[in-house]
Design an enzyme around this catalytic site. Sequence first.
Site, PDB file in Angstrom:
ATOM      1  N   GLU A 218       0.795  -1.234   0.000  1.00 54.27           N
ATOM      2  CA  GLU A 218       0.000   0.000   0.000  1.00 54.27           C
ATOM      3  C   GLU A 218       0.827   1.283   0.000  1.00 54.27           C
ATOM      4  O   GLU A 218       0.284   2.366  -0.173  1.00 54.27           O
ATOM      5  CB  GLU A 218      -1.015  -0.005   1.150  1.00 54.27           C
ATOM      6  CG  GLU A 218      -0.433   0.041   2.548  1.00 54.27           C
ATOM      7  CD  GLU A 218      -0.285  -1.355   3.158  1.00 54.27           C
ATOM      8  OE1 GLU A 218      -0.166  -2.333   2.403  1.00 54.27           O
ATOM      9  OE2 GLU A 218      -0.272  -1.446   4.409  1.00 54.27           O
ATOM     10  N   ASN A 219       2.152   1.174   0.187  1.00 51.77           N
ATOM     11  CA  ASN A 219       2.954   2.381   0.027  1.00 51.77           C
ATOM     12  C   ASN A 219       3.036   2.811  -1.438  1.00 51.77           C
ATOM     13  O   ASN A 219       3.424   3.938  -1.724  1.00 51.77           O
ATOM     14  CB  ASN A 219       4.355   2.207   0.638  1.00 51.77           C
ATOM     15  CG  ASN A 219       5.030   0.924   0.241  1.00 51.77           C
ATOM     16  OD1 ASN A 219       4.396  -0.114   0.070  1.00 51.77           O
ATOM     17  ND2 ASN A 219       6.333   0.984   0.079  1.00 51.77           N
TER      18      ASN A 219
END
Lengths: 207, 234
Positions: A46-47
Amino acid sequence: MPWDRNQMAARAAEELEDGMYVNLGIGIPTLVANYVGDKDITLQSENGMLGMGPFPLEGEEDADLINAGKQTITELRRTSYFDSAQSFGMIRGGKIAAAILGAMEVAENGDLANWMIPGKLVKGMGGAMDLVAGVGRVIVVMDHTNKHGDSKLLTECTLPLTGQGVVDRIITNLGVLDVVDGGLKIVETAEGVTEAELRDATEATIV
Amino acid sequence: MKKIYDTASSALDGVLQDGMLIAAGGFGLCGIPELLLQAIKDAGTKDLTFASNNAGVDDFGIGILLQTRQVKKMISSYVGENAEFMRQYLSGELELEFNPQGTLAERMRAGGCGIPGFYTKTGVGTVIAEGKEHKDFDGETYILERGIFADLSIVKAWKADETGNLVFRKTARNFNPPAAMCGKVCVAEVEEIVPLGSLDPDSIHLPGIYVHRLIQGTHEKRIEQRTVRKKETA
């Protein structure tokens, strides 16, 4: 015999279908990647990455290439990168088919608590609240009981929530349960674990 | 208008003020504006509020500004791995506003797009929703979150041209584009400023309109968790 960590991960991998985009949490969920076999699964970090590869070989670590647990990883031929706003746009927008994550408590109505224990050091929720609110299906993988032997599947969560009514399926060392109307439904038990044993270890209502 | 400055300190000249809100790019220690943070430390600017996903570690990233007590408040999603942060927070010296990671990213993006608020499902039914407007759309409940309008943005990119067009590298992009967008002034530090025309216009990640000042420098690029696998023996 209850399932061990790897057996739980292998069971969780059975939830994944060909073509899915999936987000795996830290801990046992990370191990799920080892058991997807021939299925075409794209892992999201999710980064800001789709198509997460394995850890790099020693000497090939890249400071610009990490996963959401801040570990060095690698890219694949299918990899794409994007910024965090777009990353959570695809999460919030329901484009990620499933998230597999750990938990401290799950309630029979699907409430999930996995980010803070009052009175203890609070590190933050990171992306967990966004994930459970946004993805298609939330699968929790955790031990059935805590270190005191108390059920982690409860009638109501006692800890601050990560999300309300968000969990679809729970995979524990004792078996698999679904969140349904009125409580939890046993889908299967681990090999050698009886339904009675699973019920005895569970505080939540089993329907 | 010339955007390139010689040093991080000169690029921040005239834009720092005590009590200001700074949006910073980076995720963990990946893609953080390490040179600009050091320059803010050197400038001694105080009572800062940082909108930043993380707070660095004790001796790197925003952590260096915690050591000098220059930070009043953090708006973050995850602040582990920082003992000095925890000490200041638990003693009440430091304010902390937890935002879910995606909410924080979208608050920055929204601010940069002139959107003062947006509704999201994230955090409904949790402590995050307390005191926020709730609204139902099509049978589902959402909460109102505010766009972030920062006084200053500090970001790190891989390459830039002299007009401030930016290209990021791999997962070091992370919060940098939304952080860059939401500030009145954006200062970017890059590893290399390349000649005009050498970046493919189709491959610009952030157009130079968002970037007001620019420096080139050498980055430590520290790795927080070095994880490797063994070479498989045939």
